[in-house]
Motif scaffolding. Structure first.
Motif, PDB file in Angstrom:
ATOM      1  N   ALA A 269       0.568  -0.912   0.107  1.00 29.11           N
ATOM      2  CA  ALA A 269       0.016  -0.090  -0.318  1.00 29.11           C
ATOM      3  C   ALA A 269       0.464   1.168  -0.194  1.00 29.11           C
ATOM      4  O   ALA A 269       2.261   0.868   0.445  1.00 29.11           O
ATOM      5  CB  ALA A 269      -1.163   0.065   1.346  1.00 29.11           C
ATOM      6  N   ASN A 270       0.173   2.531  -0.452  1.00 33.78           N
ATOM      7  CA  ASN A 270       1.011   3.966  -0.680  1.00 33.78           C
ATOM      8  C   ASN A 270      -0.146   4.399  -0.055  1.00 33.78           C
ATOM      9  O   ASN A 270      -0.990   4.443  -0.206  1.00 33.78           O
ATOM     10  CB  ASN A 270       1.263   4.347  -2.140  1.00 33.78           C
ATOM     11  CG  ASN A 270       2.149   3.595  -2.910  1.00 33.78           C
ATOM     12  OD1 ASN A 270       3.336   3.137  -1.605  1.00 33.78           O
ATOM     13  ND2 ASN A 270       2.323   2.529  -3.934  1.00 33.78           N
ATOM     14  N   ASP A 271       0.384   5.873   0.668  1.00 28.41           N
ATOM     15  CA  ASP A 271       0.519   6.694   1.052  1.00 28.41           C
ATOM     16  C   ASP A 271       1.360   8.548   0.619  1.00 28.41           C
ATOM     17  O   ASP A 271       2.494   8.374   0.886  1.00 28.41           O
ATOM     18  CB  ASP A 271       0.136   6.571   3.035  1.00 28.41           C
ATOM     19  CG  ASP A 271      -0.690   7.570   2.920  1.00 28.41           C
ATOM     20  OD1 ASP A 271      -1.007   9.054   2.554  1.00 28.41           O
ATOM     21  OD2 ASP A 271      -1.562   7.219   4.320  1.00 28.41           O
ATOM     22  N   ALA A 272      -0.047   9.177   0.118  1.00 29.04           N
ATOM     23  CA  ALA A 272       0.501  10.284  -0.365  1.00 29.04           C
ATOM     24  C   ALA A 272       1.253  11.604   0.932  1.00 29.04           C
ATOM     25  O   ALA A 272       2.460  12.022  -0.317  1.00 29.04           O
ATOM     26  CB  ALA A 272      -0.039  11.168  -1.176  1.00 29.04           C
ATOM     27  N   ASP A 273       0.720  11.105   2.054  1.00 35.27           N
ATOM     28  CA  ASP A 273       1.317  12.290   2.814  1.00 35.27           C
ATOM     29  C   ASP A 273       2.740  11.826   3.276  1.00 35.27           C
ATOM     30  O   ASP A 273       3.288  11.002   2.820  1.00 35.27           O
ATOM     31  CB  ASP A 273       0.441  11.808   4.252  1.00 35.27           C
ATOM     32  CG  ASP A 273      -1.304  12.206   3.952  1.00 35.27           C
ATOM     33  OD1 ASP A 273      -1.061  12.784   3.506  1.00 35.27           O
ATOM     34  OD2 ASP A 273      -2.019  11.507   4.027  1.00 35.27           O
ATOM     35  N   ALA A 274       3.332  12.708   4.084  1.00 31.11           N
ATOM     36  CA  ALA A 274       4.762  12.770   3.926  1.00 31.11           C
ATOM     37  C   ALA A 274       4.790  12.611   5.814  1.00 31.11           C
ATOM     38  O   ALA A 274       4.605  12.233   6.608  1.00 31.11           O
ATOM     39  CB  ALA A 274       5.461  14.278   4.575  1.00 31.11           C
ATOM     40  N   GLY A 275       6.321  11.906   5.678  1.00 29.35           N
ATOM     41  CA  GLY A 275       6.953  11.278   7.720  1.00 29.35           C
ATOM     42  C   GLY A 275       6.053  10.749   8.477  1.00 29.35           C
ATOM     43  O   GLY A 275       5.491   9.375   7.690  1.00 29.35           O
ATOM     44  N   GLY A 276       5.372  11.044   9.469  1.00 33.61           N
ATOM     45  CA  GLY A 276       4.543   9.986  10.345  1.00 33.61           C
ATOM     46  C   GLY A 276       3.115  10.114   9.564  1.00 33.61           C
ATOM     47  O   GLY A 276       2.685   8.229   9.965  1.00 33.61           O
ATOM     48  N   PHE A 277       2.513  10.255   8.578  1.00 33.05           N
ATOM     49  CA  PHE A 277       1.492  10.723   8.239  1.00 33.05           C
ATOM     50  C   PHE A 277       1.474   9.451   7.110  1.00 33.05           C
ATOM     51  O   PHE A 277       0.503   9.197   6.637  1.00 33.05           O
ATOM     52  CB  PHE A 277       0.967  11.826   7.299  1.00 33.05           C
ATOM     53  CG  PHE A 277       1.163  12.952   8.564  1.00 33.05           C
ATOM     54  CD1 PHE A 277       0.408  12.472   9.358  1.00 33.05           C
ATOM     55  CD2 PHE A 277       0.565  14.043   8.414  1.00 33.05           C
ATOM     56  CE1 PHE A 277      -0.439  13.588  10.737  1.00 33.05           C
ATOM     57  CE2 PHE A 277       0.767  14.981   9.023  1.00 33.05           C
ATOM     58  CZ  PHE A 277       0.077  15.205  10.131  1.00 33.05           C
ATOM     59  N   GLY A 278       2.813   9.455   6.524  1.00 34.41           N
ATOM     60  CA  GLY A 278       2.321   8.538   5.193  1.00 34.41           C
ATOM     61  C   GLY A 278       3.406   6.718   5.390  1.00 34.41           C
ATOM     62  O   GLY A 278       3.221   6.390   4.797  1.00 34.41           O
ATOM     63  N   GLN A 279       3.733   6.492   6.980  1.00 31.58           N
ATOM     64  CA  GLN A 279       4.003   5.908   7.290  1.00 31.58           C
ATOM     65  C   GLN A 279       3.088   4.318   7.274  1.00 31.58           C
ATOM     66  O   GLN A 279       1.927   4.645   8.028  1.00 31.58           O
ATOM     67  CB  GLN A 279       5.209   5.970   8.597  1.00 31.58           C
ATOM     68  CG  GLN A 279       5.670   4.096   9.455  1.00 31.58           C
ATOM     69  CD  GLN A 279       6.690   4.673  10.422  1.00 31.58           C
ATOM     70  OE1 GLN A 279       6.904   5.750  10.894  1.00 31.58           O
ATOM     71  NE2 GLN A 279       7.409   4.006  11.415  1.00 31.58           N
ATOM     72  N   LEU A 280       3.146   3.610   6.811  1.00 23.77           N
ATOM     73  CA  LEU A 280       2.439   2.329   6.852  1.00 23.77           C
ATOM     74  C   LEU A 280       2.357   1.757   8.482  1.00 23.77           C
ATOM     75  O   LEU A 280       3.433   0.956   8.599  1.00 23.77           O
ATOM     76  CB  LEU A 280       1.549   1.483   6.291  1.00 23.77           C
ATOM     77  CG  LEU A 280       1.846   2.716   4.719  1.00 23.77           C
ATOM     78  CD1 LEU A 280       1.357   1.914   3.083  1.00 23.77           C
ATOM     79  CD2 LEU A 280       0.343   3.938   4.721  1.00 23.77           C
ATOM     80  N   THR A 281       1.388   1.366   8.607  1.00 16.29           N
ATOM     81  CA  THR A 281       0.829  -0.403   9.675  1.00 16.29           C
ATOM     82  C   THR A 281      -0.004  -1.155   9.149  1.00 16.29           C
ATOM     83  O   THR A 281      -1.087  -1.035   8.416  1.00 16.29           O
ATOM     84  CB  THR A 281       1.277  -0.157  11.291  1.00 16.29           C
ATOM     85  OG1 THR A 281       2.335   0.767  11.490  1.00 16.29           O
ATOM     86  CG2 THR A 281       1.068  -1.651  11.833  1.00 16.29           C
ATOM     87  N   TYR A 282       0.334  -2.694   8.923  1.00 12.12           N
ATOM     88  CA  TYR A 282      -0.342  -3.292   8.232  1.00 12.12           C
ATOM     89  C   TYR A 282      -1.199  -4.662   9.296  1.00 12.12           C
ATOM     90  O   TYR A 282      -0.258  -5.130   9.872  1.00 12.12           O
ATOM     91  CB  TYR A 282       0.178  -4.368   7.129  1.00 12.12           C
ATOM     92  CG  TYR A 282       1.023  -3.330   6.114  1.00 12.12           C
ATOM     93  CD1 TYR A 282       0.105  -3.388   4.968  1.00 12.12           C
ATOM     94  CD2 TYR A 282       1.926  -2.719   5.808  1.00 12.12           C
ATOM     95  CE1 TYR A 282       0.235  -2.970   3.628  1.00 12.12           C
ATOM     96  CE2 TYR A 282       2.636  -2.603   4.716  1.00 12.12           C
ATOM     97  CZ  TYR A 282       1.555  -2.762   3.890  1.00 12.12           C
ATOM     98  OH  TYR A 282       1.753  -2.322   2.748  1.00 12.12           O
ATOM     99  N   SER A 283      -2.239  -4.945   9.522  1.00 15.70           N
ATOM    100  CA  SER A 283      -3.000  -5.780   9.952  1.00 15.70           C
ATOM    101  C   SER A 283      -3.888  -6.133   9.835  1.00 15.70           C
ATOM    102  O   SER A 283      -5.042  -5.646   8.779  1.00 15.70           O
ATOM    103  CB  SER A 283      -3.220  -4.326  11.083  1.00 15.70           C
ATOM    104  OG  SER A 283      -4.131  -3.827  11.522  1.00 15.70           O
TER     105      SER A 283
END
Length: 314
Positions: A269-283
């Motif tokens: 998955a990808n998140d266009a936001d930067a920094g912690g806003f774009g850091q992903l955790t899967y569950s």
């Protein structure tokens, strides 16, 4: 003078002349000479004339005259800017004038002269004030050549970001400053009369993370002069984009006797936001019966966590 000796009366005529002064009769034609001159002109430009007159205002008949100018109140910047022609009394510029250096020059004008028929020098003095008229010869100057500013992409319209300031050494309209943005409406910013830079449109960091905005300070002279300043505006991120998987569904086939910890597949998955806003955790959110599968939170790799039984799952 009268003198008496016995019964005789004697009369003596004494003629008194005044040497080295004007005896209160001769004077300059003006008690204060006031002239104006435009800055930046050529040397040798006539700005006025001085003259010596008698009590009746008639020009003195002179054998010789010498004029001098002495700055008053210690104005060293006024030295050698003007000179007086002895034969005519013309006051001429002797240097190129700069109003921004000094706008008004004050002098004591002195004349040492010999009138026709006289044999001694006399001396007179007057005052001279020269006002230098401004021309638009100085562009506005910003306090800094470049600056940095930051604003959040979620901020409201017309929010002040920063302020740019410029000064102009000229006077009047020549020194009156207005601000503008060179890029016009192609950037979502405007600048007010006081140099305040504000937002004028919606910001999206994921589309444009930084703007290099050219702010222009222009004076009101004719022709107008201007200076530019680069304002670097960084758009700070807000968490306004959800993560998106690179495919809508994932599938894998596995034997029921597969060993534990065997990787089955990996999701992305990808998140266009930067920094912690774009850091992903899967569950897993649902469907993982009895926690038979495990997904690594940081990589999205799905592995076998418990033994699999085809019959129980079907």
């Amino acid at each position: 003078l009268l003198a008496m000796a016995g019964w005789s009366l004697y009369a003596l005529l004494v003629a008194v002349t005044c040497a080295g002064c004007a005896c209160g009769q001769d004077k300059f034609s003006e008690s204060i000479y006031q002239y104006t001159v435009v800055e930046g002109g050529t040397t040798g430009e006539e700005i006025g004339r001085v003259a010596l007159v008698d009590a009746g205002g008639n020009a003195l008949a002179l054998t010789s005259v010498r004029y001098s100018l002495t700055p008053t109140t210690g104005q060293l910047t006024s030295l050698n800017l003007f000179r007086v022609i002895n034969s005519t009394g013309q006051v001429l510029t002797a240097a190129v004038l700069d109003r921004e250096e000094l706008a008004m020059h004050q002098y004591r004008v002195e004349a040492r002269y010999i009138k026709q028929g006289a044999t001694v020098w006399s001396k007179l003095s007057s005052s001279m004030v020269v006002t230098v008229i401004d021309v638009n010869d100085n562009p506005p100057v910003f306090e800094k050549n470049a600056s940095l500013a930051q604003i959040s992409e979620g901020d409201v319209l017309q929010r002040p970001i920063t302020q740019v300031l410029a000064t102009d050494a000229d006077a009047g309209l020549n020194g009156a400053i207005t601000y503008s943005i060179v890029e016009g409406t192609s950037v979502p910013f405007v600048v007010d009369r006081d140099g305040s830079v504000e937002t004028s449109g919606k910001l999206d960091r994921e589309t444009v993370p930084q703007y290099n905005v050219t702010v222009r300070a222009s004076d009101s002279g004719s022709p107008s002069l201007h200076s530019d300043r680069i304002l670097v505006i960084s758009v700070a991120d807000v968490n306004d984009n959800p993560p998106r998987f690179n495919q809508s569904a994932y599938s894998a086939s596995v034997k029921e006797d597969v060993a534990l910890q065997t990787p089955l597949l990996q999701v992305f998955a990808n998140d266009a936001d930067a920094g912690g806003f774009g850091q992903l955790t899967y569950s897993f959110t649902f469907g993982n019966a009895d926690d038979r599968l495990r997904i690594k939170p940081d990589t999205g790799v799905i592995t076998v966590a418990k033994s699999l039984d085809y019959d129980s799952l079907t």
